[in-house]
Enzyme design. Structure first.
Site, PDB file in Angstrom:
ATOM      1  N   ARG A   1      11.331  -6.574   4.708  1.00 13.83           N
ATOM      2  CA  ARG A   1      11.298  -5.170   5.124  1.00 13.83           C
ATOM      3  C   ARG A   1      11.886  -5.021   6.529  1.00 13.83           C
ATOM      4  O   ARG A   1      12.541  -4.022   6.829  1.00 13.83           O
ATOM      5  CB  ARG A   1       9.852  -4.658   5.112  1.00 13.83           C
TER       6      ARG A   1
ATOM      7  N   LYS B   1       0.824  -1.218   0.000  1.00 17.09           N
ATOM      8  CA  LYS B   1       0.000   0.000   0.000  1.00 17.09           C
ATOM      9  C   LYS B   1       0.851   1.257   0.000  1.00 17.09           C
ATOM     10  O   LYS B   1       0.618   2.168  -0.787  1.00 17.09           O
ATOM     11  CB  LYS B   1      -0.925   0.045   1.229  1.00 17.09           C
TER      12      LYS B   1
ATOM     13  N   ARG C   1      11.722  -1.768  11.161  1.00 16.70           N
ATOM     14  CA  ARG C   1      10.482  -1.300  11.781  1.00 16.70           C
ATOM     15  C   ARG C   1      10.175  -2.196  12.966  1.00 16.70           C
ATOM     16  O   ARG C   1      10.162  -3.406  12.849  1.00 16.70           O
ATOM     17  CB  ARG C   1       9.341  -1.356  10.757  1.00 16.70           C
TER      18      ARG C   1
ATOM     19  N   ARG D   1      -0.580  -8.665  13.290  1.00 19.67           N
ATOM     20  CA  ARG D   1      -1.136  -7.580  12.460  1.00 19.67           C
ATOM     21  C   ARG D   1      -2.024  -8.145  11.357  1.00 19.67           C
ATOM     22  O   ARG D   1      -3.065  -7.579  11.016  1.00 19.67           O
ATOM     23  CB  ARG D   1      -0.005  -6.734  11.868  1.00 19.67           C
TER      24      ARG D   1
HETATM   25  P1  AMP Z   1       0.710   0.836   8.721  1.00 19.87           P
HETATM   26  O1  AMP Z   1       1.905   1.659   8.393  1.00 19.87           O
HETATM   27  O2  AMP Z   1      -0.520   1.249   7.972  1.00 19.87           O
HETATM   28  O3  AMP Z   1       0.968  -0.637   8.639  1.00 19.87           O
HETATM   29  O4  AMP Z   1       0.380   1.122  10.270  1.00 19.87           O
HETATM   30  C1  AMP Z   1       1.304   0.827  11.297  1.00 19.87           C
HETATM   31  C2  AMP Z   1       0.590   0.820  12.652  1.00 19.87           C
HETATM   32  O5  AMP Z   1       0.036   2.116  12.911  1.00 19.87           O
HETATM   33  C3  AMP Z   1      -0.590  -0.138  12.753  1.00 19.87           C
HETATM   34  O6  AMP Z   1      -0.198  -1.458  13.072  1.00 19.87           O
HETATM   35  C4  AMP Z   1      -1.396   0.511  13.865  1.00 19.87           C
HETATM   36  O7  AMP Z   1      -0.824   0.254  15.132  1.00 19.87           O
HETATM   37  C5  AMP Z   1      -1.222   1.995  13.556  1.00 19.87           C
HETATM   38  N1  AMP Z   1      -2.277   2.473  12.628  1.00 19.87           N
HETATM   39  C6  AMP Z   1      -2.099   2.945  11.368  1.00 19.87           C
HETATM   40  N2  AMP Z   1      -3.264   3.317  10.810  1.00 19.87           N
HETATM   41  C7  AMP Z   1      -4.219   3.058  11.749  1.00 19.87           C
HETATM   42  C8  AMP Z   1      -5.633   3.204  11.788  1.00 19.87           C
HETATM   43  N3  AMP Z   1      -6.310   3.685  10.727  1.00 19.87           N
HETATM   44  N4  AMP Z   1      -6.276   2.831  12.912  1.00 19.87           N
HETATM   45  C9  AMP Z   1      -5.612   2.347  13.984  1.00 19.87           C
HETATM   46  N5  AMP Z   1      -4.287   2.165  14.021  1.00 19.87           N
HETATM   47  C10 AMP Z   1      -3.575   2.523  12.911  1.00 19.87           C
END
Ligand code: AMP
Length: 199
Positions: A128, A14, A134, A145
């Site tokens: 990654r 994404k 990360r 996740r």
């Molecule tokens: P991502 O980079 O989209 O994988 O997000 C990394 C982490 O940020 C996720 O595992 C959540 O802990 C938090 N996070 C990101 N977007 C959201 C969202 N829309 N709602 C809740 N937590 C989020």
């Protein structure tokens, strides 16, 4: 005015596609994950609150996330449209976004689902983890996740499908090929790339 949303499991690509699409369609890419990570890095109050959820691979509570996105979408650069990456992730967030958009007489034009096999995704995230360090790319956290995605976010795909705005894109293969699939699918929905002359 183009309002897009990218949805899909962690590791589907994404973030990579969001940056490319934002550049091509001249709209800001808004990643709640990136915003949270930058708050964690800068040790803001929001970052402090979000960190433990992120490290565990859990969603940050909706109250925090909704407030953050409301502020972000109210910024001037979103007037020409936007591409959401990683928001909404829960039904409560869908409700919040619907309300925000309705308040502006708007709705999402297209929701792009990046479809990827869970095994492939785990492998990508393993890679990654070694490249970007990360803290939430540790294998057990990755599996959690994916579980959180399956339980809380995957049901949103059906919601947007029901509204007739969903396009499904195979997320496997070369990055360029996936981008091309997306731009072609958007074109078939009447969302063309901005004229080269205006870019
Ligand atoms: P991502 O980079 O989209 O994988 O997000 C990394 C982490 O940020 C996720 O595992 C959540 O802990 C938090 N996070 C990101 N977007 C959201 C969202 N829309 N709602 C809740 N937590 C989020």
């Amino acid at each position: 005015m183009t309002r897009l949303l990218l949805i899909g499991p962690p590791g589907a690509g994404k973030g990579t596609q969001a940056v490319r699409l934002a550049e091509s369609y001249l709209i800001p890419a808004i990643s709640t994950g990136d915003i949270f990570r930058s708050n964690v890095r800068n040790e803001t109050e929001l970052g402090t609150k979000a960190k433990s959820y992120m490290d565990a691979g859990d969603n940050v509570p909706d109250s925090l996330t909704n407030a953050l996105i409301r502020d972000r979408l109210a910024e001037a650069d979103c007037e020409s449209g936007f591409l959401l990456d990683g928001y909404p992730r829960t039904t409560d967030q869908v409700r919040e976004l619907d309300e925000f958009l309705a308040g502006h007489g708007a709705e999402l034009d297209v929701v792009i689902e990046l479809v990827a096999d869970p095994d492939v995704v785990v492998e990508r995230l393993r890679k990654r983890a070694s490249e970007q360090a990360r803290s939430d790319d540790d294998e057990s956290v990755v599996r959690h996740r994916l579980e959180v995605y399956r339980e809380q976010t995957a049901p949103l795909v059906g919601v947007y499908e029901g509204r007739g705005v969903l396009i499904k894109i195979d997320a496997l293969g070369e990055i360029d090929d996936v981008t091309l699939r997306i731009t072609e699918a958007l074109a078939s929905r009447g969302i063309a790339l901005p004229d080269a002359a205006t870019r």
